[in-house]
Design a protein around this motif. Structure first.
Motif, short mmCIF file in Angstrom:
data_model
loop_
_atom_site.label_atom_id
_atom_site.label_comp_id
_atom_site.label_asym_id
_atom_site.label_seq_id
_atom_site.Cartn_x
_atom_site.Cartn_y
_atom_site.Cartn_z
N MET A 139 15.19 8.99 12.41
CA MET A 139 14.14 8.12 11.86
C MET A 139 13.86 8.43 10.38
N TRP A 140 14.26 9.61 9.93
CA TRP A 140 14.07 9.95 8.51
C TRP A 140 14.76 8.95 7.59
N VAL A 141 15.84 8.32 8.07
CA VAL A 141 16.53 7.32 7.26
C VAL A 141 15.56 6.19 6.91
N HIS A 142 14.68 5.84 7.82
CA HIS A 142 13.66 4.84 7.55
C HIS A 142 12.53 5.41 6.69
N GLU A 143 11.97 6.51 7.17
CA GLU A 143 10.69 6.95 6.62
C GLU A 143 10.80 7.78 5.34
N SER A 144 11.83 8.60 5.21
CA SER A 144 11.95 9.40 3.99
C SER A 144 12.21 8.50 2.79
N PHE A 145 13.13 7.56 2.94
CA PHE A 145 13.42 6.65 1.83
C PHE A 145 12.24 5.74 1.53
N THR A 146 11.55 5.28 2.56
CA THR A 146 10.44 4.36 2.32
C THR A 146 9.25 5.09 1.72
N ASN A 147 8.99 6.32 2.17
CA ASN A 147 7.94 7.10 1.53
C ASN A 147 8.29 7.34 0.06
N TYR A 148 9.55 7.64 -0.18
CA TYR A 148 10.02 7.85 -1.55
C TYR A 148 9.89 6.55 -2.37
N SER A 149 10.03 5.41 -1.71
CA SER A 149 9.94 4.14 -2.43
C SER A 149 8.56 3.94 -3.06
N GLU A 150 7.53 4.54 -2.48
CA GLU A 150 6.19 4.45 -3.06
C GLU A 150 6.19 5.04 -4.48
N SER A 151 6.83 6.20 -4.64
CA SER A 151 6.87 6.83 -5.96
C SER A 151 7.75 6.03 -6.92
N LEU A 152 8.78 5.37 -6.38
CA LEU A 152 9.61 4.53 -7.24
C LEU A 152 8.84 3.30 -7.72
N PHE A 153 7.96 2.78 -6.87
CA PHE A 153 7.09 1.68 -7.28
C PHE A 153 6.18 2.15 -8.42
N VAL A 154 5.59 3.33 -8.24
CA VAL A 154 4.74 3.89 -9.30
C VAL A 154 5.55 4.08 -10.58
N GLU A 155 6.75 4.63 -10.45
CA GLU A 155 7.59 4.86 -11.63
C GLU A 155 7.92 3.55 -12.34
N TYR A 156 8.22 2.51 -11.59
CA TYR A 156 8.62 1.24 -12.20
C TYR A 156 7.52 0.69 -13.10
N TYR A 157 6.25 0.85 -12.67
CA TYR A 157 5.16 0.26 -13.42
C TYR A 157 4.42 1.24 -14.33
N TYR A 158 4.50 2.54 -14.03
CA TYR A 158 3.68 3.50 -14.78
C TYR A 158 4.48 4.64 -15.40
N GLY A 159 5.79 4.67 -15.16
CA GLY A 159 6.62 5.66 -15.81
C GLY A 159 7.13 6.75 -14.89
N LYS A 160 8.18 7.41 -15.34
CA LYS A 160 8.87 8.42 -14.52
C LYS A 160 7.97 9.60 -14.17
N GLU A 161 7.19 10.04 -15.13
CA GLU A 161 6.30 11.18 -14.87
C GLU A 161 5.26 10.84 -13.81
N ALA A 162 4.72 9.63 -13.86
CA ALA A 162 3.74 9.21 -12.86
C ALA A 162 4.36 9.18 -11.46
N GLY A 163 5.58 8.64 -11.35
CA GLY A 163 6.26 8.62 -10.05
C GLY A 163 6.48 10.02 -9.51
N ALA A 164 6.86 10.95 -10.38
CA ALA A 164 7.06 12.33 -9.95
C ALA A 164 5.76 12.96 -9.50
N GLU A 165 4.68 12.71 -10.25
CA GLU A 165 3.37 13.26 -9.86
C GLU A 165 2.97 12.76 -8.47
N TYR A 166 3.28 11.50 -8.18
CA TYR A 166 2.91 10.94 -6.87
C TYR A 166 3.64 11.65 -5.75
#
Length: 551
Positions: free
Chosen positions: A358-385
Motif C-alpha cells: 500500500m506504500w505505493v499509493h500512500e507514500s507517493f501521494t503523501n509526498y505529492s502534497e510537498s510537491l504541490f507546495v513546491e510548485y506554488y511556493y518553492g523548493k524550500e517550502a516543499g522540503a519544509e513541509y
C-alpha cells in the motif's frame, strides 16, 4: 486516502502487524483461512481474467437495505468450472446465472464458490450474473472502517456514501475482490429515491425516472478501475462545472455538493484546477480524461474514488483546519482536495497488486502534497513541509505488510514513506531526472497493477543508482539509521549503524562548515581534517539521526 488523521494514525493501526522480511525479530501474526481467501490469488480466481462489470443497485435508505445484480464478463485463461466471487457478511448472494441458467454455489465465510456447468474453453469470453441483497455493514468511522455511511444533511434529507479501502469492495457488492485484476470498463446503475441525486465514477450516461417515483442514474467508466475505487454517493446535490485545459486537452471537471454549500464550494474548490496544474507537471497527464474529474461532497472525510474523488473536509484548508506539518505550509491548501486527488496518479492509475504494498499509493501521494507546495511556493517550502510531517512517524511496525493475506503495514507509509522518497530525490541530486522518473513511472505503468518491487526496480533503473538497501531500511524495518562519527587524531571517522546489512545511502553533510557528500557504509571510513572546530551537521533533508561516539 485515507487513513491519515488527528496528526497521527491511531485506530487504523490497531491489530495490524507487518513482515520485517527477516530484519526484525517479531512475533508471528496469526492469519486465518478467510485471510488467505481474501488476500491471495486462489485457483478459483487465477483461471479467469476480469473484463467488465455492470453493477446494478437499488438503494432503500429508509431500510438501510440494498439489492441488485452484478454482471461479470471474463475471458477464460485455463479450463476450470469453479469460480470465486466475494461478498462479505451480512450481505448475501441469492442467485447466480449463466446464459439464463441457475448455477449452484456455496458459501465459505465471505467467499462464494460457484460451479459452472458450461464448458469454459480457453479464450472464450463469458458472463455470469450475480444477484445479491442485504443490509451492508454500516461504517462507524468512515473511511477508516469502511461500509455505508447512512447520514442526513441539515435539512433532514438522506446523505449517503460508500467507502471500502482495505476492507474491500465486497463489503457491499459482489466482485472479484483482489486488486491484481481490474475490469477494463464498467457500467454503474444506481436506483435512489426521486428527490435525491446519485453520483458514481465515470460519466453520467442517463437518468431514468421509474414508475415508482424513484430515479436510476447510469454511469459509465471507460477506463480500468480497481474495486475499492467504485463508489455510490447520494444526496440533495447541486452541480457546477468547469473545463481544465490540460496536457491532453480539455478535461471536464464536475463538482457535486449539497445545495446549501454551493457558495462555499465554489470558493474552496478553486484548489482543484491548481492541483491538476501542479500534478500534471510532476506526474504527467491526468490519467482519466475519458471519465472526467469529479469532486463529490460526502458525510465523511474523503477518499480517492477514481474520477469521483469524495470530499468532507468542512471547506477548510489543512486537514480539518490543521496543518499536519506544523510549518504553516499545510494551511495553504485543502488537504483532502490535494491528497485524495493525488491518488488519481498513485492508487488509481498505478495500483498495488497486494495491499501489503500500500506504500505505493500512500507514500507517493503523501509526498505529492510537498510537491504541490513546491510548485506554488518553492523548493524550500516543499522540503519544509515533508520534513515537518516527520513528527507524525511512529516507527511502530514496518511499512510493508504480509503478502497474500490482505494485510497492510504501518500508517508510517504516509510521512515516513514520503521522507524516503524525498531522500531518494536528494541522492539522485538531479531535479530534472527526478521529475522524469515520476512522469515516466505514470506512463510506464499507465492503468496497471504493480508490485512494490516493480516500482523499486523502476527507480533504480531510471536513476542508475541501486536503492535496494534504502528501500529495505525504510519499508521493512522500524529502525532509523544512525550516522555515527568521531573526531580523533586529526581524522573524521564515520559509518552507518542501526541499519540493515550493508546499508549504503550517500548523505549530504556540512563538515566544519563546508557542504560535502559522503558515502558511508556499515564499515568505518575516515578522512583527514585539520580544523579545530570538529563540527558535523547532516542535511535535514535526510531522515536519519546522528551520534558523536566520542562525546
Amino acid at each position: 486516502m485515507k487513513k491519515y488523521f488527528s496528526g497521527i494514525f491511531i485506530a487504523f493501526l490497531v491489530g495490524f502487524s507487518a513482515n520485517a522480511q527477516g530484519l526484525l525479530n517479531k512475533s508471528e501474526t496469526v492469519f486465518t483461512h478467510q485471510d488467505t481467501l481474501r488476500g491471495s490469488i486462489t485457483k478459483e480466481r487465477a483461471w479467469w481474467d476480469l473484463k467488465y462489470y455492470h453493477l446494478d443497485v437499488k438503494v432503500k435508505p429508509s431500510e438501510k437495505f440494498i439489492s441488485g445484480s452484478n454482471t461479470v464478463r471474463y475471458t477464460v485463461l485455463t479450463e476450470n468450472n469453479r469460480m470465486q466471487i466475494d461478498l462479505q457478511e451480512p450481505m448475501n448472494i441469492t442467485k447466480v446465472t449463466q446464459n439464463g441458467k441457475d448455477l449452484k454455489f456455496e458459501r465459505n465465510g465471505n467467499a462464494f464458490f460457484i460451479t459452472l456447468t458450461e464448458k469454459q474453453k480457453v479464450g472464450a469470453v463469458k458472463e455470469i450474473v450475480v444477484f445479491f441483497e442485504g443490509k451492508p455493514k454500516e461504517a462507524v468511522r468512515a473511511p477508516w472502517d469502511g461500509g455505508f455511511s447512512w447520514k442526513k444533511d441539515k435539512n433532514g434529507k438522506d446523505f449517503i456514501a460508500t467507502s471500502c479501502q482495505g476492507l474491500g469492495a465486497s463489503v457491499w457488492w459482489p466482485c472479484k475482490d483482489h486488486m491484481y485484476d481490474e475490469v477494463e470498463n464498467m457500467l454503474i446503475s444506481v436506483n435512489v429515491p426521486g428527490d435525491l441525486t446519485e453520483v458514481s465514477n465515470g460519466r453520467l450516461q442517463s437518468v431514468k425516472k421509474e414508475k415508482d417515483g424513484t430515479k436510476t442514474f447510469n454511469w459509465y467508466v471507460a477506463n480500468p478501475i480497481n474495486n475499492y475505487g467504485v463508489n455510490i454517493n447520494i444526496g440533495d446535490y447541486v452541480n457546477f462545472y468547469e473545463v481544465f485545459k490540460g496536457e491532453k486537452g480539455n478535461l471536464d471537471c464536475n463538482y457535486y455538493v449539497l445545495k446549501d454549500n454551493l457558495a462555499l464550494a465554489k470558493e474552496q474548490f478553486k484548489d482543484a484546477p491548481k492541483m491538476l496544474k501542479a500534478f500534471e507537471s510532476w506526474f504527467g497527464p491526468y490519467p482519466f480524461y475519458e471519465d472526467s474529474y469529479k469532486l463529490v461532497e460526502v458525510p465523511y472525510l474523503g477518499m480517492e474514488h477514481q474520477s469521483s474523488v469524495t470530499y468532507g473536509n468542512q471547506y477548510k484548508n489543512g486537514y480539518l483546519g490543521r496543518d499536519l506539518s506544523g510549518t504553516g505550509w499545510g494551511l495553504k491548501f485543502d488537504f483532502i482536495i490535494i491528497h485524495e486527488s493525488g491518488h488519481e496518479w498513485y492508487a488509481n492509475n498505478i495500483t498495488y497488486k497486494d495491499i501489503a504494498d500500500m506504500w505505493v499509493h500512500e507514500s507517493f501521494t503523501n509526498y505529492s502534497e510537498s510537491l504541490f507546495v513546491e510548485y506554488y511556493y518553492g523548493k524550500e517550502a516543499g522540503a519544509e513541509y515533508v520534513i515537518g510531517c516527520r513528527k507524525n512517524i511512529q516507527n511502530d511496525i514496518p511499512i510493508i505488510g504480509h503478502y497474500d493475506v490482505n494485510n497492510e503495514g504501518s500508517g508510517d507509509m504516509y510521512p515516513k514513506g514520503a521522507s524516503m522518497l524525498h531522500m531518494i530525490r536528494q541522492v539522485i541530486n538531479d531535479d530534472a531526472k527526478w521529475k522524469s522518473i515520476l512522469r515516466g513511472m505514470n506512463k510506464t505503468f499507465y492503468h496497471q497493477t504493480v508490485t512494490g518491487k516493480q516500482i523499486q526496480d523502476y527507480i533504480n533503473d531510471q536513476s542508475g543508482i541501486n536503492f535496494n538497501r534504502v528501500f529495505a531500511q525504510y519499508l521493512t524495518t522500524t529502525q532509523i539509521p544512525v550516522f555515527e562519527y568521531m573526531f580523533k587524531n586529526g581524522t573524521f571517522g564515520y559509518h552507518w549503524t542501526n541499519c540493515v546489512s550493508k546499508f549504503d545511502m550517500p548523505v549530504r553533510v556540512k563538515l566544519n562548515g563546508v557542504e560535502t557528500w559522503l558515502k558511508p557504509t556499515t564499515e568505518w571510513q575516515s578522512v583527514k581534517t585539520t580544523s579545530e572546530d570538529r563540527k558535523v551537521e547532516v542535511d535535514k533533508d535526510f531522515y536519519v539521526t546522528t551520534s558523536n561516539i566520542v562525546e
